[in-house]
Design a protein around this motif. Sequence first.
Motif, PDB file in Angstrom:
ATOM      1  N   LYS A 180       0.824  -1.209   0.000  1.00  0.00           N
ATOM      2  CA  LYS A 180       0.000   0.000   0.000  1.00  0.00           C
ATOM      3  C   LYS A 180       0.861   1.263   0.000  1.00  0.00           C
ATOM      4  CE  LYS A 180      -3.213   2.410   3.110  1.00  0.00           C
ATOM      5  NZ  LYS A 180      -3.939   2.299   4.402  1.00  0.00           N
ATOM      6  N   ASP A 181       1.930   1.254   0.796  1.00  0.00           N
ATOM      7  CA  ASP A 181       2.835   2.398   0.883  1.00  0.00           C
ATOM      8  C   ASP A 181       4.204   1.884   1.312  1.00  0.00           C
ATOM      9  OD1 ASP A 181       2.705   2.022   3.690  1.00  0.00           O
ATOM     10  OD2 ASP A 181       1.006   3.401   3.853  1.00  0.00           O
ATOM     11  N   ARG A 183       5.453   1.181   4.103  1.00  0.00           N
ATOM     12  CA  ARG A 183       5.459   0.225   5.220  1.00  0.00           C
ATOM     13  C   ARG A 183       4.666  -1.006   4.831  1.00  0.00           C
ATOM     14  NH1 ARG A 183       3.455   2.151  10.829  1.00  0.00           N
ATOM     15  NH2 ARG A 183       4.317   0.126  11.373  1.00  0.00           N
ATOM     16  N   SER A 186       1.389  -1.583   6.678  1.00  0.00           N
ATOM     17  CA  SER A 186       0.239  -0.706   6.452  1.00  0.00           C
ATOM     18  C   SER A 186      -0.859  -1.378   5.640  1.00  0.00           C
ATOM     19  CB  SER A 186       0.685   0.564   5.711  1.00  0.00           C
ATOM     20  OG  SER A 186       1.596   1.302   6.481  1.00  0.00           O
ATOM     21  N   SER A 187      -0.512  -2.410   4.906  1.00  0.00           N
ATOM     22  CA  SER A 187      -1.511  -3.091   4.069  1.00  0.00           C
ATOM     23  C   SER A 187      -2.600  -3.738   4.897  1.00  0.00           C
ATOM     24  CB  SER A 187      -0.819  -4.143   3.190  1.00  0.00           C
ATOM     25  OG  SER A 187       0.152  -3.550   2.372  1.00  0.00           O
ATOM     26  N   GLY A 313      -6.067  -1.132   7.158  1.00  0.00           N
ATOM     27  CA  GLY A 313      -4.779  -1.042   7.833  1.00  0.00           C
ATOM     28  C   GLY A 313      -4.728  -1.755   9.168  1.00  0.00           C
ATOM     29  N   CYS A 315      -4.214  -4.728  11.723  1.00  0.00           N
ATOM     30  CA  CYS A 315      -3.387  -5.921  11.719  1.00  0.00           C
ATOM     31  C   CYS A 315      -3.815  -6.852  12.843  1.00  0.00           C
ATOM     32  CB  CYS A 315      -1.914  -5.559  11.895  1.00  0.00           C
ATOM     33  SG  CYS A 315      -1.266  -4.460  10.627  1.00  0.00           S
TER      34      CYS A 315
END
Length: 333
Positions: A180-181, A183, A186-187, A313, A315
Motif C-alpha cells: 500500500k505504501d 510500510r 500498512s496493508s 490497515g 493488523c
Amino acid sequence: MDANQTDTPPQIRASRKIRYGVSLACCALALAACLLWQKYPVGAAILAALCLAGVIFLLIVRRAVSRSVPAAHSAGIGRSETKEDSLISVIICSVDPVKYELVCANLRERFGDSPHEIIGIHDARSLCEGYNRGVEKSRGDILIFCHDDIEIISPSFDSRVREHLRTFDVIGCAGTVRLKDSRWMSSGDPHIHGVVAYPSAGAWPSDFFDVVVWGGPELSQIGDIQALDGVLFAANRRVVESVRFDEDTFDGFHVYDTDFTYAAFLRGFKLAVCKDIMIAHKSGGNFQDSYKTYAGKFREKYKGHLPEETSDGMCEQSNYRNVTHAQMWKAWP
C-alpha cells in the motif's frame, strides 16, 4: 532416459538433430568439392557454395533456438546454480562493535562449516549505499542483508535459506502480498504475513521473547509477496545484478528494504515470506519525522504502481509471551 535430455526443451533437442544432419551433409559436400576440383571445377564450385550455405544455415538455426528458449527453462537454469555448497555472503551495516560481534558469533554458529562470508560495513552513509558497497565486495551466490541487532533462532537456518532460494528469488521473515505504501505492515489484513520475535524485557541479548505472528499460525511459505521487511532478507545473486539499492533517492536509513524488494517484485522476481525461519529482533523500528520524508519519496517514485487503498490497515496478529529459546527451537527447529 538421459537426465540432460529430460531437462532440455523439445526445440533444442530437435535443433540438435537438424544441425547434426546438416553438418554431415556439409562435410560430404566439402569432401566431394575437393575430389572434383581438378576435373570438374564448375561442379566443385557449386558443391562448395552449397556447403557454405549449409554452414550459414547452421549459424542461423543456432541463434534462433538460443533466443526462443522458454523463460521457464532459463529460470530453471538460474535456480539450479544455487547449490547446497554455494557460498553465502552476509552483509551487515553496523557502527556498534558489541552488536556486530554478537550477530557475527550467532551467524557463525548457525552456518557452522557451511561456506559463508560476513561483510561488515562500518561507515555507511546510508543503508542503500552500505549495502551496495557490500554487494560489490561479496563473492556469494546467495546474499543476506540483515540488521546488527538480530539473533537467528532456527538451528536449520542455513539449509532452509538454501532450500527456499531454489524456488524463490528473494525471501524474508515478514512482508505483504499487496503493498500500500512504504510500510509493508500498512496493508493490514489479509495481506500481511510473517513471524518475528522481540525481547520480552527490551534487554539484548535476551532469554525471553514475545513472538509475533501475522497471517495465521501455519509455518508455511507465502508466495506472491510484493515487499519484505528489512530485518533480514536473502536473495540470489542474479537479483542484485539486476536490482540495486537506490542510494540516490533513499540516502538515509529508512525505506531501503521496501524499495529494494518492491523493485525486485516489479522486475518480475519471485518473493516469499518464509514463516519456518525464526529471527529475533531487538527493536521494531522508528517511524518518526525522518521516516516520513522517505515515505514521501517512496510514494513519488512508485506513483501509478501502488493501489489507493488495500484495507483498513488493521493488523490481526498472534502474540506469544515470554517464550524461551528452547520453546522456539522446538517450534522452529
